[in-house]
Design a protein around this motif. Sequence first.
Motif, PDB file in Angstrom:
ATOM      1  N   ILE A 139     -17.188  87.404  86.988  1.00 18.83           N
ATOM      2  CA  ILE A 139     -16.916  88.195  86.150  1.00 18.83           C
ATOM      3  C   ILE A 139     -18.085  88.652  85.416  1.00 18.83           C
ATOM      4  O   ILE A 139     -18.790  87.963  84.883  1.00 18.83           O
ATOM      5  CB  ILE A 139     -15.765  87.866  85.229  1.00 18.83           C
ATOM      6  CG1 ILE A 139     -14.633  87.391  86.350  1.00 18.83           C
ATOM      7  CG2 ILE A 139     -15.468  88.855  84.176  1.00 18.83           C
ATOM      8  CD1 ILE A 139     -13.539  86.487  85.247  1.00 18.83           C
ATOM      9  N   GLU A 140     -18.511  89.918  85.402  1.00 14.78           N
ATOM     10  CA  GLU A 140     -19.776  90.291  85.021  1.00 14.78           C
ATOM     11  C   GLU A 140     -19.810  91.617  84.258  1.00 14.78           C
ATOM     12  O   GLU A 140     -18.850  92.508  84.362  1.00 14.78           O
ATOM     13  CB  GLU A 140     -20.693  90.635  86.046  1.00 14.78           C
ATOM     14  CG  GLU A 140     -21.239  89.470  86.835  1.00 14.78           C
ATOM     15  CD  GLU A 140     -22.398  89.708  87.859  1.00 14.78           C
ATOM     16  OE1 GLU A 140     -23.275  88.887  87.852  1.00 14.78           O
ATOM     17  OE2 GLU A 140     -22.463  90.663  88.339  1.00 14.78           O
ATOM     18  N   ILE A 141     -20.687  91.652  83.047  1.00 12.93           N
ATOM     19  CA  ILE A 141     -20.623  93.001  82.435  1.00 12.93           C
ATOM     20  C   ILE A 141     -22.428  93.233  82.321  1.00 12.93           C
ATOM     21  O   ILE A 141     -23.222  92.253  82.537  1.00 12.93           O
ATOM     22  CB  ILE A 141     -20.100  92.771  80.846  1.00 12.93           C
ATOM     23  CG1 ILE A 141     -20.932  92.101  80.137  1.00 12.93           C
ATOM     24  CG2 ILE A 141     -18.660  92.605  81.040  1.00 12.93           C
ATOM     25  CD1 ILE A 141     -20.471  91.881  78.610  1.00 12.93           C
ATOM     26  N   MET A 142     -22.464  94.499  82.391  1.00 16.78           N
ATOM     27  CA  MET A 142     -23.968  94.869  82.408  1.00 16.78           C
ATOM     28  C   MET A 142     -24.285  95.347  81.129  1.00 16.78           C
ATOM     29  O   MET A 142     -23.545  96.178  80.532  1.00 16.78           O
ATOM     30  CB  MET A 142     -24.253  95.939  83.433  1.00 16.78           C
ATOM     31  CG  MET A 142     -23.748  95.630  84.757  1.00 16.78           C
ATOM     32  SD  MET A 142     -25.283  94.677  85.618  1.00 16.78           S
ATOM     33  CE  MET A 142     -24.467  94.526  87.310  1.00 16.78           C
ATOM     34  N   ILE A 143     -25.540  95.275  80.570  1.00 15.64           N
ATOM     35  CA  ILE A 143     -25.848  95.533  79.159  1.00 15.64           C
ATOM     36  C   ILE A 143     -27.124  96.368  79.336  1.00 15.64           C
ATOM     37  O   ILE A 143     -28.271  95.958  79.876  1.00 15.64           O
ATOM     38  CB  ILE A 143     -26.153  94.489  78.116  1.00 15.64           C
ATOM     39  CG1 ILE A 143     -24.775  93.672  77.890  1.00 15.64           C
ATOM     40  CG2 ILE A 143     -26.536  95.079  76.946  1.00 15.64           C
ATOM     41  CD1 ILE A 143     -24.796  92.730  77.023  1.00 15.64           C
ATOM     42  N   ASP A 144     -27.128  97.711  79.213  1.00 16.99           N
ATOM     43  CA  ASP A 144     -28.512  98.460  79.026  1.00 16.99           C
ATOM     44  C   ASP A 144     -29.342  98.157  78.129  1.00 16.99           C
ATOM     45  O   ASP A 144     -28.875  97.443  76.923  1.00 16.99           O
ATOM     46  CB  ASP A 144     -28.070  99.939  79.460  1.00 16.99           C
ATOM     47  CG  ASP A 144     -27.441 100.820  78.164  1.00 16.99           C
ATOM     48  OD1 ASP A 144     -27.617 100.125  77.079  1.00 16.99           O
ATOM     49  OD2 ASP A 144     -26.732 101.715  78.621  1.00 16.99           O
ATOM     50  N   GLN A 145     -30.387  98.920  77.925  1.00 16.77           N
ATOM     51  CA  GLN A 145     -31.517  98.783  76.880  1.00 16.77           C
ATOM     52  C   GLN A 145     -30.862  99.173  75.476  1.00 16.77           C
ATOM     53  O   GLN A 145     -31.196  98.282  74.618  1.00 16.77           O
ATOM     54  CB  GLN A 145     -32.828  99.458  77.293  1.00 16.77           C
ATOM     55  CG  GLN A 145     -33.833  99.282  76.483  1.00 16.77           C
ATOM     56  CD  GLN A 145     -34.448  98.000  76.316  1.00 16.77           C
ATOM     57  OE1 GLN A 145     -34.339  97.120  77.293  1.00 16.77           O
ATOM     58  NE2 GLN A 145     -34.945  97.721  75.184  1.00 16.77           N
ATOM     59  N   SER A 146     -30.361 100.178  75.548  1.00 18.57           N
ATOM     60  CA  SER A 146     -29.720 100.715  73.985  1.00 18.57           C
ATOM     61  C   SER A 146     -28.765  99.690  73.705  1.00 18.57           C
ATOM     62  O   SER A 146     -28.557  99.334  72.410  1.00 18.57           O
ATOM     63  CB  SER A 146     -29.225 102.028  74.097  1.00 18.57           C
ATOM     64  OG  SER A 146     -28.086 102.137  74.948  1.00 18.57           O
ATOM     65  N   LYS A 204     -16.834  93.694  72.460  1.00 20.42           N
ATOM     66  CA  LYS A 204     -15.297  93.199  72.726  1.00 20.42           C
ATOM     67  C   LYS A 204     -15.488  92.669  74.262  1.00 20.42           C
ATOM     68  O   LYS A 204     -14.516  91.798  74.420  1.00 20.42           O
ATOM     69  CB  LYS A 204     -14.556  94.711  72.882  1.00 20.42           C
ATOM     70  CG  LYS A 204     -12.962  94.354  73.143  1.00 20.42           C
ATOM     71  CD  LYS A 204     -12.341  95.947  73.151  1.00 20.42           C
ATOM     72  CE  LYS A 204     -10.880  95.423  73.410  1.00 20.42           C
ATOM     73  NZ  LYS A 204     -10.113  96.943  73.408  1.00 20.42           N
ATOM     74  N   GLU A 205     -16.122  93.381  75.219  1.00 20.73           N
ATOM     75  CA  GLU A 205     -16.247  92.728  76.618  1.00 20.73           C
ATOM     76  C   GLU A 205     -16.903  91.353  76.654  1.00 20.73           C
ATOM     77  O   GLU A 205     -16.312  90.443  77.143  1.00 20.73           O
ATOM     78  CB  GLU A 205     -17.113  93.458  77.479  1.00 20.73           C
ATOM     79  CG  GLU A 205     -16.470  95.035  77.712  1.00 20.73           C
ATOM     80  CD  GLU A 205     -17.324  95.994  78.459  1.00 20.73           C
ATOM     81  OE1 GLU A 205     -17.706  95.589  79.536  1.00 20.73           O
ATOM     82  OE2 GLU A 205     -17.480  97.199  78.121  1.00 20.73           O
ATOM     83  N   LEU A 206     -17.791  91.293  75.524  1.00 17.11           N
ATOM     84  CA  LEU A 206     -18.213  89.891  75.464  1.00 17.11           C
ATOM     85  C   LEU A 206     -17.430  88.628  75.102  1.00 17.11           C
ATOM     86  O   LEU A 206     -17.305  87.628  75.620  1.00 17.11           O
ATOM     87  CB  LEU A 206     -19.464  89.692  74.542  1.00 17.11           C
ATOM     88  CG  LEU A 206     -20.388  88.471  74.334  1.00 17.11           C
ATOM     89  CD1 LEU A 206     -20.852  87.989  75.741  1.00 17.11           C
ATOM     90  CD2 LEU A 206     -21.525  88.779  73.362  1.00 17.11           C
ATOM     91  N   LYS A 207     -16.429  89.188  74.233  1.00 15.10           N
ATOM     92  CA  LYS A 207     -15.523  88.341  73.512  1.00 15.10           C
ATOM     93  C   LYS A 207     -14.619  88.048  74.879  1.00 15.10           C
ATOM     94  O   LYS A 207     -14.330  86.721  75.074  1.00 15.10           O
ATOM     95  CB  LYS A 207     -14.578  88.904  72.494  1.00 15.10           C
ATOM     96  CG  LYS A 207     -13.500  88.129  72.016  1.00 15.10           C
ATOM     97  CD  LYS A 207     -12.812  88.500  70.894  1.00 15.10           C
ATOM     98  CE  LYS A 207     -11.716  87.616  70.313  1.00 15.10           C
ATOM     99  NZ  LYS A 207     -11.237  88.229  68.936  1.00 15.10           N
ATOM    100  N   SER A 208     -14.218  88.731  75.813  1.00 15.29           N
ATOM    101  CA  SER A 208     -13.345  88.674  76.735  1.00 15.29           C
ATOM    102  C   SER A 208     -14.030  87.818  77.765  1.00 15.29           C
ATOM    103  O   SER A 208     -13.273  86.975  78.428  1.00 15.29           O
ATOM    104  CB  SER A 208     -12.819  90.091  77.349  1.00 15.29           C
ATOM    105  OG  SER A 208     -13.877  90.504  78.060  1.00 15.29           O
ATOM    106  N   LEU A 209     -15.254  87.744  78.050  1.00 14.98           N
ATOM    107  CA  LEU A 209     -16.045  86.815  78.865  1.00 14.98           C
ATOM    108  C   LEU A 209     -15.803  85.599  78.591  1.00 14.98           C
ATOM    109  O   LEU A 209     -15.570  84.529  79.053  1.00 14.98           O
ATOM    110  CB  LEU A 209     -17.340  87.140  78.897  1.00 14.98           C
ATOM    111  CG  LEU A 209     -17.769  88.259  79.733  1.00 14.98           C
ATOM    112  CD1 LEU A 209     -19.035  88.706  80.043  1.00 14.98           C
ATOM    113  CD2 LEU A 209     -17.012  88.224  81.306  1.00 14.98           C
TER     114      LEU A 209
END
Length: 111
Positions: free
Chosen positions: A29-36, A91-96
């Motif tokens: 289960i992944e999220i991508m985080i861009d530079q900004s 919020k996505e990080l918390k779900s991880l």
Amino acid sequence: MKTRIITVPIDKEAQYELDYDRAEPHQLIEIMIDQSEFKELDSAGVFDRINEIADAMIDDYEDDGIVEKEKLQKVLASDVFDIPVTTNKLKELKSLFIEALQRGTGVFFYF
């Protein structure tokens, strides 16, 4: 532009495969985080706060993971997810973190 990935293995087998760089996409289960997004979260102190709570070393030059149940619980119980930011990635990080706790795995930061 550098993309950063935060991932949670779906089970212990996937975590083992991740350790050896053999995990398949369906095992994560992944999220991508861009530079900004990274810049906003970093400037707001999100990663510093997680590092402090979980005794981790998450930064732009290190890969790290949080796998101990107690550390995952401490991060979830902390104020880190209340830090004001405009991106929805917090919020996505918390779900991880919730997923990792429920699955008995960890949260891995590949920056």
